[in-house]
Design a protein around this motif. Structure first.
Motif, PDB file in Angstrom:
ATOM      1  N   UNK A   1      37.665  45.811  47.914  1.00 36.00           N
ATOM      2  CA  UNK A   1      36.827  45.965  46.691  1.00 36.00           C
ATOM      3  C   UNK A   1      37.241  45.303  45.491  1.00 36.00           C
ATOM      4  N   UNK A   2      36.327  44.643  44.916  1.00 31.52           N
ATOM      5  CA  UNK A   2      36.492  43.803  43.718  1.00 31.52           C
ATOM      6  C   UNK A   2      35.994  44.657  42.649  1.00 31.52           C
ATOM      7  N   UNK A   3      37.131  44.945  41.730  1.00 27.76           N
ATOM      8  CA  UNK A   3      36.813  45.829  40.761  1.00 27.76           C
ATOM      9  C   UNK A   3      37.308  45.366  39.508  1.00 27.76           C
ATOM     10  N   UNK A   4      37.134  43.947  39.228  1.00 24.52           N
ATOM     11  CA  UNK A   4      37.784  43.480  38.053  1.00 24.52           C
ATOM     12  C   UNK A   4      36.839  43.145  36.694  1.00 24.52           C
ATOM     13  N   UNK A   5      35.494  43.551  37.032  1.00 28.88           N
ATOM     14  CA  UNK A   5      34.390  43.157  36.139  1.00 28.88           C
ATOM     15  C   UNK A   5      34.417  44.194  34.833  1.00 28.88           C
TER      16      UNK A   5
ATOM     17  N   UNK B   1      42.194  47.213  46.874  1.00 29.46           N
ATOM     18  CA  UNK B   1      41.167  46.839  45.707  1.00 29.46           C
ATOM     19  C   UNK B   1      42.021  46.000  44.556  1.00 29.46           C
ATOM     20  N   UNK B   2      41.519  45.164  44.426  1.00 26.21           N
ATOM     21  CA  UNK B   2      41.687  43.637  43.293  1.00 26.21           C
ATOM     22  C   UNK B   2      40.989  44.489  42.107  1.00 26.21           C
ATOM     23  N   UNK B   3      42.040  44.489  41.221  1.00 28.56           N
ATOM     24  CA  UNK B   3      41.527  45.012  39.989  1.00 28.56           C
ATOM     25  C   UNK B   3      42.438  44.460  38.790  1.00 28.56           C
ATOM     26  N   UNK B   4      41.961  44.685  37.456  1.00 30.33           N
ATOM     27  CA  UNK B   4      42.706  44.316  36.350  1.00 30.33           C
ATOM     28  C   UNK B   4      44.147  45.333  36.318  1.00 30.33           C
TER      29      UNK B   4
ATOM     30  N   UNK C   1      37.834  34.905  38.426  1.00 35.47           N
ATOM     31  CA  UNK C   1      36.698  35.038  39.070  1.00 35.47           C
ATOM     32  C   UNK C   1      36.852  35.484  40.567  1.00 35.47           C
ATOM     33  N   UNK C   2      35.754  35.411  41.555  1.00 34.74           N
ATOM     34  CA  UNK C   2      35.845  36.213  42.628  1.00 34.74           C
ATOM     35  C   UNK C   2      36.506  35.248  43.864  1.00 34.74           C
ATOM     36  N   UNK C   3      36.709  33.843  43.778  1.00 34.44           N
ATOM     37  CA  UNK C   3      37.333  33.030  44.622  1.00 34.44           C
ATOM     38  C   UNK C   3      38.859  33.355  44.713  1.00 34.44           C
ATOM     39  N   UNK C   4      39.453  33.267  43.580  1.00 34.27           N
ATOM     40  CA  UNK C   4      40.929  33.791  43.528  1.00 34.27           C
ATOM     41  C   UNK C   4      41.301  35.091  43.944  1.00 34.27           C
ATOM     42  N   UNK C   5      40.328  36.266  43.252  1.00 34.27           N
ATOM     43  CA  UNK C   5      40.487  37.443  43.850  1.00 34.27           C
ATOM     44  C   UNK C   5      40.438  37.922  45.079  1.00 34.27           C
ATOM     45  N   UNK C   6      39.612  36.906  45.862  1.00 34.55           N
ATOM     46  CA  UNK C   6      39.327  37.115  47.470  1.00 34.55           C
ATOM     47  C   UNK C   6      40.616  36.641  48.166  1.00 34.55           C
TER      48      UNK C   6
ATOM     49  N   UNK D   1      43.042  38.189  50.789  1.00 33.37           N
ATOM     50  CA  UNK D   1      43.413  37.539  52.250  1.00 33.37           C
ATOM     51  C   UNK D   1      44.782  37.278  52.445  1.00 33.37           C
ATOM     52  N   UNK D   2      45.425  36.952  51.524  1.00 37.37           N
ATOM     53  CA  UNK D   2      47.144  36.332  51.606  1.00 37.37           C
ATOM     54  C   UNK D   2      47.870  37.783  51.724  1.00 37.37           C
ATOM     55  N   UNK D   3      47.220  39.003  51.393  1.00 33.75           N
ATOM     56  CA  UNK D   3      47.854  39.906  51.697  1.00 33.75           C
ATOM     57  C   UNK D   3      47.690  40.888  52.955  1.00 33.75           C
ATOM     58  N   UNK D   4      47.014  40.242  53.849  1.00 31.18           N
ATOM     59  CA  UNK D   4      46.446  40.763  54.890  1.00 31.18           C
ATOM     60  C   UNK D   4      46.946  39.852  56.230  1.00 31.18           C
ATOM     61  N   UNK D   5      46.956  40.389  57.408  1.00 30.74           N
ATOM     62  CA  UNK D   5      47.016  39.373  58.392  1.00 30.74           C
ATOM     63  C   UNK D   5      45.925  38.421  58.541  1.00 30.74           C
ATOM     64  N   UNK D   6      46.118  37.431  59.281  1.00 27.03           N
ATOM     65  CA  UNK D   6      45.086  36.428  59.293  1.00 27.03           C
ATOM     66  C   UNK D   6      43.864  36.813  60.040  1.00 27.03           C
TER      67      UNK D   6
END
Length: 341
Positions: free
Chosen positions: A2-6, A51-54, A79-84, A88-93
């Protein structure tokens, strides 16, 4: 994911940097963030959300979703590319990532989940899937996706991503069919996304990888100095518009980005005069209005098609059709150093 940084300032004065719209109950008792998590609460199908958030929203997010929520805390938005990429780096490939904004309304979540199921085979095969919203009007405020050939049942190759059109072009899209709104909802393997990012925007991946702490449970906080050096970019511009293995799954599930007071009015229950009313409000001979009070009494007499919003320290009055101009007011307040934004 979940992208929650806006910051959600298009719904000012209710939504503010310190408490943006995803943390607010806009269409019922549940907040937009909670409703987003509710869509994927079936533990037999979905893992607990990441959740990626501020960083300054960590306590609020945890309070709403529970203490076991996995959080990645951005020191500031990139923005969203670094957030995703962080997620992704925190998950298994091999993990499938369903990427969802935290502040969208989906009135029929079962239809949304059915669309996700359609996209899973393509994502398991390495495709980057996006979900296209069936357009209901010639909208000029959204980007569009033009469908190509059908690759799997209900799944289409993306022919092209298109920028926000003018009204004549949007009308042509609607008449032609085969065009969907780009809602910023994605499904792909974590590894497939990272591979695409490594090819198309390697500087972003390298910067995020440098900033990323060792993955684990609980809260992850990227290194602030390293993250500051990451180039801000949207996932569409960094990856989706350029990758070759992108597919779209059309979905009609009562979606709205709730990106303006006009959009919230359209998504809200209204009385017989078309007024969407919330809080301490008296509407007399009023029609087609959104009237919302977070405290003081609002009395609206003989008015139509307005947004009237009052909080403890600010009042907004504007025609609903000019809802996008809230950004002008916020910009002026920011320029003057006003803390109420």
């Amino acid at each position: 994911m979940i992208l929650s940084g806006g910051s959600g300032t298009r719904l000012w004065p209710l939504s503010r940097k310190a408490r943006p719209k995803q943390l607010l109950p806009l269409v019922g008792e549940r907040t937009m963030l909670q409703l987003t998590a509710d869509r994927v609460s079936d533990q037999s199908r979905f893992a607990p959300p990441l959740v990626v958030t501020a960083a300054h929203h960590a306590d609020d997010v945890e309070a709403q979703l529970g203490p076991n929520t996995r959080l990645i805390l951005e020191p500031f938005g990139r923005n969203t590319a670094p957030a995703i990429a962080l997620a992704a780096l925190a998950c298994d490939s091999e993990d499938l990532l369903l990427v969802m904004p935290s502040d969208h309304l989906i009135a029929e979540p079962e239809r949304f989940r059915a669309a996700v199921e359609k996209g899973i085979p393509a994502a398991l095969n390495g495709a980057l899937a996006t979900f296209g919203i069936a357009p209901t009007r010639p909208e000029t405020g959204f980007g569009y996706i033009r469908r190509g050939s059908e690759t799997l049942p209900g799944v289409f190759h993306v022919d092209r991503f298109l920028e926000k059109p003018d009204n004549a072009t949007a009308l042509a899209f609607l008449a032609a069919g085969g065009y969907d709104w780009n809602a910023g909802i994605f499904l792909f393997k974590a590894g497939a996304f990272l591979e695409a990012l490594a090819t198309l925007a390697p500087d972003i991946l390298e910067g995020v990888r440098t900033a990323m702490p060792v993955a684990g449970s609980g809260r992850l906080a990227p290194d602030a100095d390293a993250f500051a050096a990451v180039r801000p970019e949207s996932v569409d511009r960094a990856v989706m518009e350029h990758a070759r293995n992108v597919v779209v799954v059309p979905v009609d599930a009562g979606w709205s980005d709730l990106g303006s007071w006009e959009a919230l009015h359209a998504a809200s229950a209204a009385d017989g005069d078309g007024n969407a009313v919330h809080g301490n409000v008296q509407a007399i001979s009023a029609s087609g209005c959104l009237i919302r009070s977070e405290g003081p009494l609002i009395v609206a007499v003989g008015v139509s098609d307005l947004a009237i919003v009052a909080t403890g320290d600010a009042v907004l009055v504007m025609p609903l059709v000019q809802s996008q101009r809230v950004s002008e007011a916020v910009a002026q307040l920011n320029a003057g150093g006003d803390p109420r934004v």
